[in-house]
Design a protein around this motif. Structure first.
Motif, PDB file in Angstrom:
ATOM      1  N   UNK A 130     -31.072 -31.425 -29.983  1.00  0.00           N
ATOM      2  CA  UNK A 130     -32.296 -32.202 -29.956  1.00  0.00           C
ATOM      3  C   UNK A 130     -32.239 -33.399 -30.904  1.00  0.00           C
ATOM      4  N   UNK A 131     -33.124 -34.380 -30.645  1.00  0.00           N
ATOM      5  CA  UNK A 131     -33.205 -35.569 -31.501  1.00  0.00           C
ATOM      6  C   UNK A 131     -34.579 -35.722 -32.139  1.00  0.00           C
ATOM      7  N   UNK A 132     -35.522 -34.871 -31.764  1.00  0.00           N
ATOM      8  CA  UNK A 132     -36.896 -34.939 -32.272  1.00  0.00           C
ATOM      9  C   UNK A 132     -37.418 -33.534 -32.514  1.00  0.00           C
ATOM     10  N   UNK A 133     -38.081 -33.394 -33.661  1.00  0.00           N
ATOM     11  CA  UNK A 133     -38.772 -32.141 -33.989  1.00  0.00           C
ATOM     12  C   UNK A 133     -40.129 -32.491 -34.582  1.00  0.00           C
ATOM     13  N   UNK A 134     -41.179 -31.856 -34.112  1.00  0.00           N
ATOM     14  CA  UNK A 134     -42.514 -32.093 -34.639  1.00  0.00           C
ATOM     15  C   UNK A 134     -42.558 -31.754 -36.124  1.00  0.00           C
ATOM     16  N   UNK A 135     -43.524 -32.324 -36.830  1.00  0.00           N
ATOM     17  CA  UNK A 135     -43.691 -32.051 -38.257  1.00  0.00           C
ATOM     18  C   UNK A 135     -44.360 -30.699 -38.505  1.00  0.00           C
ATOM     19  N   UNK A 157     -38.489 -28.089 -37.156  1.00  0.00           N
ATOM     20  CA  UNK A 157     -37.099 -28.425 -37.437  1.00  0.00           C
ATOM     21  C   UNK A 157     -36.338 -27.215 -37.963  1.00  0.00           C
ATOM     22  N   UNK A 158     -36.952 -26.487 -38.871  1.00  0.00           N
ATOM     23  CA  UNK A 158     -36.290 -25.318 -39.455  1.00  0.00           C
ATOM     24  C   UNK A 158     -35.926 -24.279 -38.397  1.00  0.00           C
ATOM     25  N   UNK A 159     -36.739 -24.188 -37.346  1.00  0.00           N
ATOM     26  CA  UNK A 159     -36.484 -23.215 -36.279  1.00  0.00           C
ATOM     27  C   UNK A 159     -35.842 -23.861 -35.045  1.00  0.00           C
ATOM     28  N   UNK A 160     -35.463 -25.134 -35.173  1.00  0.00           N
ATOM     29  CA  UNK A 160     -34.835 -25.889 -34.083  1.00  0.00           C
ATOM     30  C   UNK A 160     -35.662 -25.855 -32.796  1.00  0.00           C
ATOM     31  N   UNK A 161     -36.951 -26.050 -32.943  1.00  0.00           N
ATOM     32  CA  UNK A 161     -37.841 -26.159 -31.789  1.00  0.00           C
ATOM     33  C   UNK A 161     -38.044 -27.640 -31.501  1.00  0.00           C
ATOM     34  N   UNK A 184     -26.854 -36.543 -35.414  1.00  0.00           N
ATOM     35  CA  UNK A 184     -26.743 -36.285 -36.850  1.00  0.00           C
ATOM     36  C   UNK A 184     -28.092 -35.767 -37.360  1.00  0.00           C
ATOM     37  N   UNK A 185     -28.174 -34.473 -37.596  1.00  0.00           N
ATOM     38  CA  UNK A 185     -29.435 -33.849 -38.007  1.00  0.00           C
ATOM     39  C   UNK A 185     -29.731 -34.018 -39.499  1.00  0.00           C
ATOM     40  N   UNK A 186     -28.775 -34.515 -40.252  1.00  0.00           N
ATOM     41  CA  UNK A 186     -28.944 -34.581 -41.711  1.00  0.00           C
ATOM     42  C   UNK A 186     -30.213 -35.317 -42.156  1.00  0.00           C
ATOM     43  N   UNK A 187     -30.493 -36.523 -41.634  1.00  0.00           N
ATOM     44  CA  UNK A 187     -31.687 -37.231 -42.107  1.00  0.00           C
ATOM     45  C   UNK A 187     -32.992 -36.481 -41.847  1.00  0.00           C
ATOM     46  N   UNK A 229     -39.608 -36.220 -46.638  1.00  0.00           N
ATOM     47  CA  UNK A 229     -40.418 -37.215 -45.935  1.00  0.00           C
ATOM     48  C   UNK A 229     -39.606 -37.959 -44.865  1.00  0.00           C
ATOM     49  N   UNK A 230     -39.022 -37.229 -43.922  1.00  0.00           N
ATOM     50  CA  UNK A 230     -38.164 -37.854 -42.918  1.00  0.00           C
ATOM     51  C   UNK A 230     -38.955 -38.404 -41.737  1.00  0.00           C
ATOM     52  N   UNK A 231     -38.274 -39.153 -40.910  1.00  0.00           N
ATOM     53  CA  UNK A 231     -38.799 -39.449 -39.575  1.00  0.00           C
ATOM     54  C   UNK A 231     -38.768 -38.151 -38.779  1.00  0.00           C
ATOM     55  N   UNK A 232     -39.598 -38.063 -37.742  1.00  0.00           N
ATOM     56  CA  UNK A 232     -39.549 -36.875 -36.881  1.00  0.00           C
ATOM     57  C   UNK A 232     -38.383 -36.941 -35.902  1.00  0.00           C
TER      58      UNK A 232
END
Length: 254
Positions: A197-202, A207-211, A234-237, A242-245
């Motif tokens: 994925x390239x987007x995860x809701x806040x 993100x922690x659960x890769x949803x 690249x999931x690092x950022x 305070x990242x982008x979603x």
């Protein structure tokens, strides 16, 4: 050549994120979406060796292209609607490659003028991409498409069934772009691979659960498709403070 794309969800809020990432990954070209403002820190990126081309809009939208190589701006508007003032499109030439950076409309809520605008924008994009194919110029269309192409491109389809990104109309239009002759770079190199994925809701530790969902894409004309080496997310950022979603996607060409 390495080309990357990243919806930064406000360049003002994320300029240090982008600067740090550029220093770490050093792509030749970076497409940015959702700048959210008329001010753009071109001087910051110039110090890192990047030229900038930018289309901005107060508060909303906005796209930019950073390049280590000379770039020529071809167009800042998608043809087909002279009344459309949204900053969602930027076409440049870099080293003989046409690169189009798009921030496709979200379209929510369904049944409103926003959804109709999304579909009309995609129809205009299809016509433009068809013309580009006929020109035989190597072409890359990248950015935030706001389309979940297949069920495999989201963690749980049932969670998105009422969202504009998952509706049959935009998905059919996305497939129509592929039917023209373009290649979805990531999916072609990672067929059948789920959980990418390239987007995860806040919210709700998505993100922690890769949803997440895959909505940031590179579409390549036949002249470029044969030059693909790798395409990675690249999931690092996304895991930083305070990242982008969204998170960057990178394409390496021979």
């Amino acid at each position: 050549m390495v080309i990357a794309s990243w919806n930064v969800n406000s360049i003002r809020a994320r300029v240090e994120h982008v600067k740090t990432w550029l220093e770490a990954r050093n792509p030749d070209v970076l497409l940015l979406q959702e700048l959210k403002g008329t001010e753009f820190p071109a001087s910051v990126f110039k110090e890192l060796g990047y030229e900038s081309a930018v289309v901005t809009q107060k508060t909303y939208n906005g796209v930019a292209i950073l390049s280590r190589h000379p770039l020529e701006v071809i167009s800042t508007t998608l043809v087909g609607d002279e009344a459309d003032s949204h900053a969602r499109f930027l076409e440049v030439m870099v080293r003989g490659i046409r690169i189009a950076n798009i921030y496709l409309p979200n379209g929510n809520p369904i049944g409103t003028e926003k959804f109709a605008y999304k579909l009309a924008w995609m129809d205009r994009l299809e016509k433009q991409m068809d013309l580009w194919l006929k020109s035989k110029v190597p072409t890359l269309v990248g950015g935030d498409f706001n389309v979940i192409p297949e069920d495999i491109d989201c963690h749980k389809p049932a969670s998105w069934i009422h969202d504009a990104l998952f509706q049959p109309e935009p998905r059919a239009r996305y497939r129509a772009l592929l039917a023209l002759g373009y290649t979805d770079a990531f999916r072609s190199l990672h067929p059948g691979q789920a959980g990418q994925f390239t987007f995860w809701d806040y919210f709700r530790q998505a993100f922690e659960h890769n949803r997440g969902i895959r909505i940031d894409h590179f579409l390549l004309s036949p002249e470029l498709a044969g030059q693909m080496e790798t395409c990675e997310i690249d999931k690092t950022p996304r895991g930083q403070e305070k990242p982008s979603d969204h998170t960057p996607i990178l394409l390496q060409l021979r």
